[in-house]
Design a protein around this motif. Structure first.
Motif, PDB file in Angstrom:
ATOM      1  N   VAL A  35       0.852  -1.191   0.000  1.00 12.25           N
ATOM      2  CA  VAL A  35       0.000   0.000   0.000  1.00 12.25           C
ATOM      3  C   VAL A  35       0.886   1.238   0.000  1.00 12.25           C
ATOM      4  O   VAL A  35       1.749   1.405   0.870  1.00 12.25           O
ATOM      5  CB  VAL A  35      -0.936   0.008   1.227  1.00 12.25           C
ATOM      6  CG1 VAL A  35      -1.686   1.337   1.305  1.00 12.25           C
ATOM      7  CG2 VAL A  35      -1.919  -1.144   1.149  1.00 12.25           C
ATOM      8  N   ALA A  36       0.690   2.101  -0.980  1.00  8.42           N
ATOM      9  CA  ALA A  36       1.473   3.329  -1.086  1.00  8.42           C
ATOM     10  C   ALA A  36       0.686   4.552  -0.650  1.00  8.42           C
ATOM     11  O   ALA A  36       1.238   5.479  -0.072  1.00  8.42           O
ATOM     12  CB  ALA A  36       1.970   3.516  -2.525  1.00  8.42           C
ATOM     13  N   ASP A  37      -0.601   4.590  -0.951  1.00  6.24           N
ATOM     14  CA  ASP A  37      -1.465   5.711  -0.590  1.00  6.24           C
ATOM     15  C   ASP A  37      -2.595   5.174   0.276  1.00  6.24           C
ATOM     16  O   ASP A  37      -3.521   4.521  -0.222  1.00  6.24           O
ATOM     17  CB  ASP A  37      -2.013   6.384  -1.855  1.00  6.24           C
ATOM     18  CG  ASP A  37      -2.700   7.712  -1.571  1.00  6.24           C
ATOM     19  OD1 ASP A  37      -3.494   7.769  -0.609  1.00  6.24           O
ATOM     20  OD2 ASP A  37      -2.452   8.686  -2.304  1.00  6.24           O
ATOM     21  N   THR A  38      -2.524   5.418   1.577  1.00  2.56           N
ATOM     22  CA  THR A  38      -3.506   4.859   2.495  1.00  2.56           C
ATOM     23  C   THR A  38      -4.895   5.470   2.304  1.00  2.56           C
ATOM     24  O   THR A  38      -5.902   4.808   2.571  1.00  2.56           O
ATOM     25  CB  THR A  38      -3.057   5.078   3.946  1.00  2.56           C
ATOM     26  OG1 THR A  38      -2.865   6.485   4.181  1.00  2.56           O
ATOM     27  CG2 THR A  38      -1.748   4.354   4.214  1.00  2.56           C
ATOM     28  N   ALA A  39      -4.962   6.707   1.853  1.00  2.00           N
ATOM     29  CA  ALA A  39      -6.266   7.340   1.638  1.00  2.00           C
ATOM     30  C   ALA A  39      -7.016   6.668   0.494  1.00  2.00           C
ATOM     31  O   ALA A  39      -8.208   6.345   0.610  1.00  2.00           O
ATOM     32  CB  ALA A  39      -6.082   8.833   1.358  1.00  2.00           C
ATOM     33  N   LYS A  40      -6.333   6.423  -0.620  1.00  2.00           N
ATOM     34  CA  LYS A  40      -6.984   5.780  -1.756  1.00  2.00           C
ATOM     35  C   LYS A  40      -7.345   4.341  -1.434  1.00  2.00           C
ATOM     36  O   LYS A  40      -8.407   3.846  -1.837  1.00  2.00           O
ATOM     37  CB  LYS A  40      -6.073   5.844  -2.981  1.00  2.00           C
ATOM     38  CG  LYS A  40      -5.957   7.228  -3.584  1.00  2.00           C
ATOM     39  CD  LYS A  40      -5.110   7.202  -4.846  1.00  2.00           C
ATOM     40  CE  LYS A  40      -5.043   8.595  -5.479  1.00  2.00           C
ATOM     41  NZ  LYS A  40      -4.210   8.596  -6.707  1.00  2.00           N
TER      42      LYS A  40
ATOM     43  N   GLY B 221      -4.343   2.964  -4.654  1.00  2.00           N
ATOM     44  CA  GLY B 221      -3.216   3.387  -3.846  1.00  2.00           C
ATOM     45  C   GLY B 221      -2.220   2.285  -3.574  1.00  2.00           C
ATOM     46  O   GLY B 221      -1.513   2.317  -2.565  1.00  2.00           O
ATOM     47  N   VAL B 222      -2.131   1.317  -4.458  1.00  2.00           N
ATOM     48  CA  VAL B 222      -1.255   0.160  -4.290  1.00  2.00           C
ATOM     49  C   VAL B 222      -0.169   0.207  -5.351  1.00  2.00           C
ATOM     50  O   VAL B 222      -0.430   0.574  -6.502  1.00  2.00           O
ATOM     51  CB  VAL B 222      -2.059  -1.152  -4.397  1.00  2.00           C
ATOM     52  CG1 VAL B 222      -1.140  -2.362  -4.387  1.00  2.00           C
ATOM     53  CG2 VAL B 222      -3.066  -1.239  -3.257  1.00  2.00           C
ATOM     54  N   GLU B 223       1.049  -0.166  -4.971  1.00  2.00           N
ATOM     55  CA  GLU B 223       2.136  -0.274  -5.921  1.00  2.00           C
ATOM     56  C   GLU B 223       2.623  -1.719  -5.965  1.00  2.00           C
ATOM     57  O   GLU B 223       2.623  -2.421  -4.937  1.00  2.00           O
ATOM     58  CB  GLU B 223       3.287   0.677  -5.579  1.00  2.00           C
ATOM     59  CG  GLU B 223       3.942   0.438  -4.244  1.00  2.00           C
ATOM     60  CD  GLU B 223       5.024   1.452  -3.957  1.00  2.00           C
ATOM     61  OE1 GLU B 223       5.091   2.454  -4.681  1.00  2.00           O
ATOM     62  OE2 GLU B 223       5.788   1.246  -2.989  1.00  2.00           O
ATOM     63  N   ILE B 224       3.021  -2.153  -7.148  1.00  2.00           N
ATOM     64  CA  ILE B 224       3.483  -3.524  -7.359  1.00  2.00           C
ATOM     65  C   ILE B 224       4.999  -3.560  -7.212  1.00  2.00           C
ATOM     66  O   ILE B 224       5.708  -2.819  -7.887  1.00  2.00           O
ATOM     67  CB  ILE B 224       3.059  -4.040  -8.747  1.00  2.00           C
ATOM     68  CG1 ILE B 224       1.535  -3.977  -8.881  1.00  2.00           C
ATOM     69  CG2 ILE B 224       3.550  -5.463  -8.963  1.00  2.00           C
ATOM     70  CD1 ILE B 224       0.780  -4.785  -7.850  1.00  2.00           C
TER      71      ILE B 224
END
Length: 300
Positions: free
Chosen positions: A140-145, A207-210
């Motif tokens: 998870v990169a953006d917790t808001a999204k 908001g997730v990065e692979i």
């Protein structure tokens, strides 16, 4: 007669999704200040109780508000803060924090996670049914999204991973006999890189990065596995025979050139053809040759 305008189907694709939220830092101060305030409230309650002051409810109210607004953030975790339905920020640094009262906090892990997709049966670019699975490493990169843009970001990542895997698997053949293009079996790294790129584009809305994607299982479907195995064996035999013939022609050519250059023997066209035939049989045969002494002549 008036015409009715049909509504346009917008948006199309993840790029047009109406998500206008992104992570920002929440207002938070160290929780030890709140501990000092709580100690003051306790002292105030004791003093008010001893003197019978009517303002006893005030330190009690402050005590309750402060206690309810304390949050502990552990390493690898965050706290998404919501105030009366509005997103006010995320507390990322680990520690003991004092945030706004009357807020709802939701913990979101930012640790690196991984999972393996189901074994999917899809048709490759040649139409052959194959079974394929992949291991997806994500974070998870953006917790808001991840909290507000999608309903459940874990399920979203899982479904999008299988969708991207199906699309990539149908875009490449299982095996490339020419060796000029990409294939699922022969270009695993290229296929995995393409899968990671496509999946990253699909899940960025959540908001997730692979981090990484790797193919963990790849095989023909059981109904055609035996037929494809025979085809692979036939291709291997043809390739091996071609290599043997190529090497035999080179050896025969070298032998004839050496005999001619060194003047060992002078061969006419018919004897040269016989020697070439014998050498090709010996060099290309599966069984060891049986020597035969010829005491006759080619011309009788």
């Amino acid at each position: 007669m008036s015409t009715i305008e049909l509504p346009t189907a917008q948006p199309v694709g993840h790029q047009g999704v109406r998500v206008d939220i992104s992570e920002r830092r929440a207002f938070a101060i160290t929780g030890w200040i709140a501990v000092a305030v709580l100690a003051g409230c306790l002292a105030g309650m004791v003093i008010s109780s001893e003197h019978g002051h009517a303002w006893l409810w005030a330190p009690i109210l402050v005590f309750v508000l402060v206690v309810s607004s304390l949050v502990i953030v552990t390493p690898g975790q965050t706290s998404v803060v919501q105030f009366f339905g509005s997103y006010v920020g995320t507390v990322r640094p680990p520690g003991f924090w004092w945030v706004l009262p009357f807020t709802v906090r939701r913990r979101v892990s930012v640790r690196v996670r991984n999972f393996e997709t189901n074994h999917l049966k899809v048709n490759d670019a040649d139409g052959n049914p194959v079974e394929i699975a992949a291991i997806v490493v994500w974070q998870v990169a953006d917790t808001a999204k991840s909290t507000y843009a999608v309903d459940n970001y874990r399920d979203f990542v899982a479904v999008q991973s299988e969708s991207a895997l199906r699309h990539v698997a149908t875009s490449h053949p299982y095996d490339d006999t020419t060796g000029a293009g990409t294939s699922l079996r022969g270009s695993t790294d290229v296929v995995a890189a393409g899968l990671a790129l496509e999946l990253a584009q699909r899940v960025v809305i959540a908001g997730v990065e692979i981090v990484e994607v790797r193919i963990s299982h790849l095989a023909y479907a059981p109904e055609i596995a035996q037929a494809m195995l025979r085809r692979q064996q036939a291709n291997a035999v043809v390739a091996a025979r071609s290599r043997i013939v190529e090497g035999a022609v080179g050896m025969v050519e070298l032998a004839l050139n050496r005999l001619t250059e060194n003047g060992v023997v002078t061969l006419d066209e018919e004897r040269t053809a016989a020697m070439v035939s014998n050498l090709m049989v010996v060099l290309c045969g599966d069984q060891p040759p049986t020597p035969i002494v010829n005491t006759g002549s080619l011309y009788t």
